[in-house]
Write a protein that holds these residues in place. Sequence first.
Motif, PDB file in Angstrom:
ATOM      1  N   SER A  70       0.813  -1.225   0.000  1.00 44.35           N
ATOM      2  CA  SER A  70       0.000   0.000   0.000  1.00 44.35           C
ATOM      3  C   SER A  70       0.846   1.274   0.000  1.00 44.35           C
ATOM      4  O   SER A  70       0.389   2.332  -0.428  1.00 44.35           O
ATOM      5  N   LEU A  71       2.091   1.179   0.525  1.00 44.76           N
ATOM      6  CA  LEU A  71       3.006   2.314   0.658  1.00 44.76           C
ATOM      7  C   LEU A  71       2.485   3.383   1.605  1.00 44.76           C
ATOM      8  O   LEU A  71       2.842   4.554   1.512  1.00 44.76           O
ATOM      9  N   LYS A  72       1.624   2.979   2.528  1.00 41.09           N
ATOM     10  CA  LYS A  72       1.205   3.866   3.604  1.00 41.09           C
ATOM     11  C   LYS A  72       2.365   3.998   4.591  1.00 41.09           C
ATOM     12  O   LYS A  72       2.933   3.007   5.027  1.00 41.09           O
ATOM     13  N   LYS A  73       2.719   5.247   4.930  1.00 39.07           N
ATOM     14  CA  LYS A  73       3.865   5.447   5.809  1.00 39.07           C
ATOM     15  C   LYS A  73       3.534   4.990   7.228  1.00 39.07           C
ATOM     16  O   LYS A  73       2.554   5.421   7.822  1.00 39.07           O
ATOM     17  N   LYS A  74       4.355   4.089   7.749  1.00 37.25           N
ATOM     18  CA  LYS A  74       4.147   3.533   9.086  1.00 37.25           C
ATOM     19  C   LYS A  74       4.968   4.284  10.126  1.00 37.25           C
ATOM     20  O   LYS A  74       4.465   4.614  11.204  1.00 37.25           O
ATOM     21  N   TYR A  75       6.249   4.555   9.823  1.00 36.11           N
ATOM     22  CA  TYR A  75       7.136   5.284  10.741  1.00 36.11           C
ATOM     23  C   TYR A  75       7.968   6.282   9.949  1.00 36.11           C
ATOM     24  O   TYR A  75       8.318   6.062   8.790  1.00 36.11           O
ATOM     25  N   ASP A  76       8.298   7.367  10.602  1.00 37.04           N
ATOM     26  CA  ASP A  76       9.213   8.361  10.055  1.00 37.04           C
ATOM     27  C   ASP A  76       9.878   9.031  11.255  1.00 37.04           C
ATOM     28  O   ASP A  76       9.255   9.824  11.955  1.00 37.04           O
ATOM     29  N   PHE A  77      11.141   8.680  11.513  1.00 36.97           N
ATOM     30  CA  PHE A  77      11.787   9.209  12.709  1.00 36.97           C
ATOM     31  C   PHE A  77      13.266   9.476  12.451  1.00 36.97           C
ATOM     32  O   PHE A  77      13.895   8.841  11.611  1.00 36.97           O
ATOM     33  N   LYS A  78      13.781  10.443  13.200  1.00 39.18           N
ATOM     34  CA  LYS A  78      15.197  10.798  13.111  1.00 39.18           C
ATOM     35  C   LYS A  78      16.000   9.746  13.867  1.00 39.18           C
ATOM     36  O   LYS A  78      15.887   9.592  15.075  1.00 39.18           O
ATOM     37  N   ALA A  79      16.840   9.021  13.131  1.00 42.32           N
ATOM     38  CA  ALA A  79      17.593   7.923  13.728  1.00 42.32           C
ATOM     39  C   ALA A  79      19.057   8.266  13.964  1.00 42.32           C
ATOM     40  O   ALA A  79      19.674   7.769  14.903  1.00 42.32           O
ATOM     41  N   HIS A  80      19.636   9.113  13.100  1.00 43.23           N
ATOM     42  CA  HIS A  80      21.058   9.431  13.196  1.00 43.23           C
ATOM     43  C   HIS A  80      21.297  10.890  12.841  1.00 43.23           C
ATOM     44  O   HIS A  80      20.530  11.497  12.086  1.00 43.23           O
ATOM     45  N   GLU A  81      22.366  11.428  13.400  1.00 36.73           N
ATOM     46  CA  GLU A  81      22.834  12.752  13.012  1.00 36.73           C
ATOM     47  C   GLU A  81      23.683  12.578  11.753  1.00 36.73           C
ATOM     48  O   GLU A  81      24.753  11.997  11.789  1.00 36.73           O
ATOM     49  N   GLY A  82      23.201  13.056  10.651  1.00 37.05           N
ATOM     50  CA  GLY A  82      23.907  12.838   9.396  1.00 37.05           C
ATOM     51  C   GLY A  82      23.357  11.625   8.662  1.00 37.05           C
ATOM     52  O   GLY A  82      22.278  11.111   8.962  1.00 37.05           O
ATOM     53  N   GLU A  83      24.124  11.154   7.677  1.00 38.83           N
ATOM     54  CA  GLU A  83      23.649  10.122   6.770  1.00 38.83           C
ATOM     55  C   GLU A  83      23.461   8.766   7.439  1.00 38.83           C
ATOM     56  O   GLU A  83      24.205   8.399   8.346  1.00 38.83           O
ATOM     57  N   ILE A  84      22.474   8.045   6.950  1.00 40.77           N
ATOM     58  CA  ILE A  84      22.298   6.642   7.313  1.00 40.77           C
ATOM     59  C   ILE A  84      23.047   5.806   6.289  1.00 40.77           C
ATOM     60  O   ILE A  84      22.875   5.969   5.083  1.00 40.77           O
ATOM     61  N   GLU A  85      23.894   4.918   6.759  1.00 36.52           N
ATOM     62  CA  GLU A  85      24.716   4.098   5.882  1.00 36.52           C
ATOM     63  C   GLU A  85      24.080   2.759   5.543  1.00 36.52           C
ATOM     64  O   GLU A  85      24.243   2.243   4.434  1.00 36.52           O
ATOM     65  N   ASP A  86      23.356   2.169   6.501  1.00 38.86           N
ATOM     66  CA  ASP A  86      22.819   0.834   6.255  1.00 38.86           C
ATOM     67  C   ASP A  86      21.649   0.556   7.186  1.00 38.86           C
ATOM     68  O   ASP A  86      21.527   1.161   8.271  1.00 38.86           O
ATOM     69  N   LEU A  87      20.790  -0.384   6.762  1.00 42.75           N
ATOM     70  CA  LEU A  87      19.627  -0.817   7.527  1.00 42.75           C
ATOM     71  C   LEU A  87      19.430  -2.313   7.318  1.00 42.75           C
ATOM     72  O   LEU A  87      19.762  -2.850   6.267  1.00 42.75           O
ATOM     73  N   ASP A  88      18.853  -2.960   8.304  1.00 41.89           N
ATOM     74  CA  ASP A  88      18.386  -4.336   8.115  1.00 41.89           C
ATOM     75  C   ASP A  88      17.363  -4.652   9.191  1.00 41.89           C
ATOM     76  O   ASP A  88      17.349  -4.023  10.259  1.00 41.89           O
ATOM     77  N   MET A  89      16.504  -5.642   8.892  1.00 42.64           N
ATOM     78  CA  MET A  89      15.430  -6.003   9.821  1.00 42.64           C
ATOM     79  C   MET A  89      15.489  -7.492  10.100  1.00 42.64           C
ATOM     80  O   MET A  89      15.766  -8.306   9.204  1.00 42.64           O
ATOM     81  N   SER A  90      15.210  -7.867  11.344  1.00 39.66           N
ATOM     82  CA  SER A  90      15.273  -9.262  11.757  1.00 39.66           C
ATOM     83  C   SER A  90      14.022 -10.005  11.333  1.00 39.66           C
ATOM     84  O   SER A  90      13.005  -9.413  10.951  1.00 39.66           O
ATOM     85  N   LEU A  91      14.091 -11.324  11.401  1.00 40.60           N
ATOM     86  CA  LEU A  91      12.932 -12.167  11.106  1.00 40.60           C
ATOM     87  C   LEU A  91      11.781 -11.825  12.044  1.00 40.60           C
ATOM     88  O   LEU A  91      11.991 -11.528  13.216  1.00 40.60           O
ATOM     89  N   GLY A  92      10.578 -11.851  11.510  1.00 36.47           N
ATOM     90  CA  GLY A  92       9.422 -11.484  12.303  1.00 36.47           C
ATOM     91  C   GLY A  92       9.252  -9.992  12.457  1.00 36.47           C
ATOM     92  O   GLY A  92       8.362  -9.544  13.187  1.00 36.47           O
ATOM     93  N   ASN A  93      10.104  -9.214  11.790  1.00 32.92           N
ATOM     94  CA  ASN A  93      10.053  -7.741  11.843  1.00 32.92           C
ATOM     95  C   ASN A  93      10.158  -7.219  13.273  1.00 32.92           C
ATOM     96  O   ASN A  93       9.628  -6.147  13.597  1.00 32.92           O
ATOM     97  N   LYS A  94      10.875  -7.964  14.120  1.00 29.86           N
ATOM     98  CA  LYS A  94      10.928  -7.588  15.532  1.00 29.86           C
ATOM     99  C   LYS A  94      11.866  -6.420  15.770  1.00 29.86           C
ATOM    100  O   LYS A  94      11.555  -5.510  16.545  1.00 29.86           O
ATOM    101  N   HIS A  95      13.031  -6.460  15.156  1.00 30.11           N
ATOM    102  CA  HIS A  95      14.031  -5.414  15.378  1.00 30.11           C
ATOM    103  C   HIS A  95      14.548  -4.857  14.061  1.00 30.11           C
ATOM    104  O   HIS A  95      14.767  -5.594  13.097  1.00 30.11           O
ATOM    105  N   LEU A  96      14.746  -3.568  14.062  1.00 30.91           N
ATOM    106  CA  LEU A  96      15.370  -2.859  12.953  1.00 30.91           C
ATOM    107  C   LEU A  96      16.716  -2.341  13.436  1.00 30.91           C
ATOM    108  O   LEU A  96      16.804  -1.742  14.509  1.00 30.91           O
TER     109      LEU A  96
END
Length: 409
Positions: A199-225
């Motif tokens: 659907s591309l409905k935005k679920k979250y939008d939050f400031k995670a880092h000061e400056g650029e984000i280099e990488d992301l990954d999510m665990s099985l079950g979508n438990k942790h990002l």
Amino acid sequence: MGKRKVPDLYRAPFPLYSIKVDATTGLVITAGGGGASKTGIKNALQFLELRLVGEQQYSASLLHSHDTDTRATMNMAVGNGVIAAGQDGTCCLMKFKHCAQKEEVKDAAKDAGNRVQQGNTRRRAGKRDKDGKDEAAGSGDMSDMKDESACISVTGLAEVQSDLNPLDPLQKVVRFSPDQSLLLTGGSDGHIRVWEFPSLKKKYDFKAHEGEIEDLDMSLGNKHLVSVGRDFSCSVWSGSQLAMGLKWLETMPQIAEKTYRYMACRFGKVEDQHDQLRLYTVQIPHKRDRRPPPCYLTKWNGKSFLPMLTAPCGTEVISSMAVSDSGTFIGLGTVTGSVAIYIAFSLQKLYYVEESHGIVVTDLAFLPDSLKDKDIKGNNETAMLSVAVDSRCQDPFLSGSCCSSVASW
């Protein structure tokens, strides 16, 4: 294993920044381009068919090239027939389909090939028309008659603004969640944006880092990002809430704070332990030195996020990382063009090719462990593809042209 010549699997007429292998079809998808600059270098996604032609030898043929106008794809994720492509500050979603050629098309191509072959035979025999020209076209006409691009269809689905940096918006990373229900993006504005998919409905939008984000990954079950930023931090998130910050230096107390920064993060399975998960991170020196210190790999418990093991991984600065489907192998690429594979359990180097590309390795992809009705790994335990970019040449057909090489064993 040291410096040696690795044969090119494929060479594109533009810089490549990303490579993925579709786990359903086995298609190799590469992406890149020259961006909006008026240099004559195109921007495109390219679909390759990979074949195993020997015990450890591969060949690749171009099936289709999808033009992306003035925007180069700098990063992408692939899943369930959908490509999420990072282009400037947007994430462009496209659906692709691998269509089998109809038998009548194959027969027509075969007949055309036979006609060309007969014409070439007459030409070799010296038979020409009244104007002195060959009756038949050259053998290159066979490729014109066989339209490989008809095998792949690409359809635009949607586009979302994934980075809002007011100066230079740029999406740095995109991932699908393991169950394909979420799309994760991170960019130069330091925000993580999570979108429900499809659907591309935005679920979250939050400031995670000061400056650029280099990488992301999510665990099985979508438990942790897990996110990596250029601000020296690697963070674990539950939804949009910070769960903890990782401290790799606990395993290396002799190293001073802020002399290294996190560069990449990947979750990986644990062989024979389906309920277990590991997180792998790469740490690189924050500043360059005439006598470069080593980079480091760290393995973390995927539940407690406590460090389990840290090992050096050479003095060449790491530029890209991948983990095999089984979680058995870790692939690394460097800014000087070298590629290496490590054993995930022990973090020991298994395979290394010095300056395979000669310039920064931009992305890596392991071949899927299993493909329906298709085996492209053969008897090899694993195989990894790499792409790199070289912008030092100016000719539009060579400038930034990159090669994709495959390492297998």
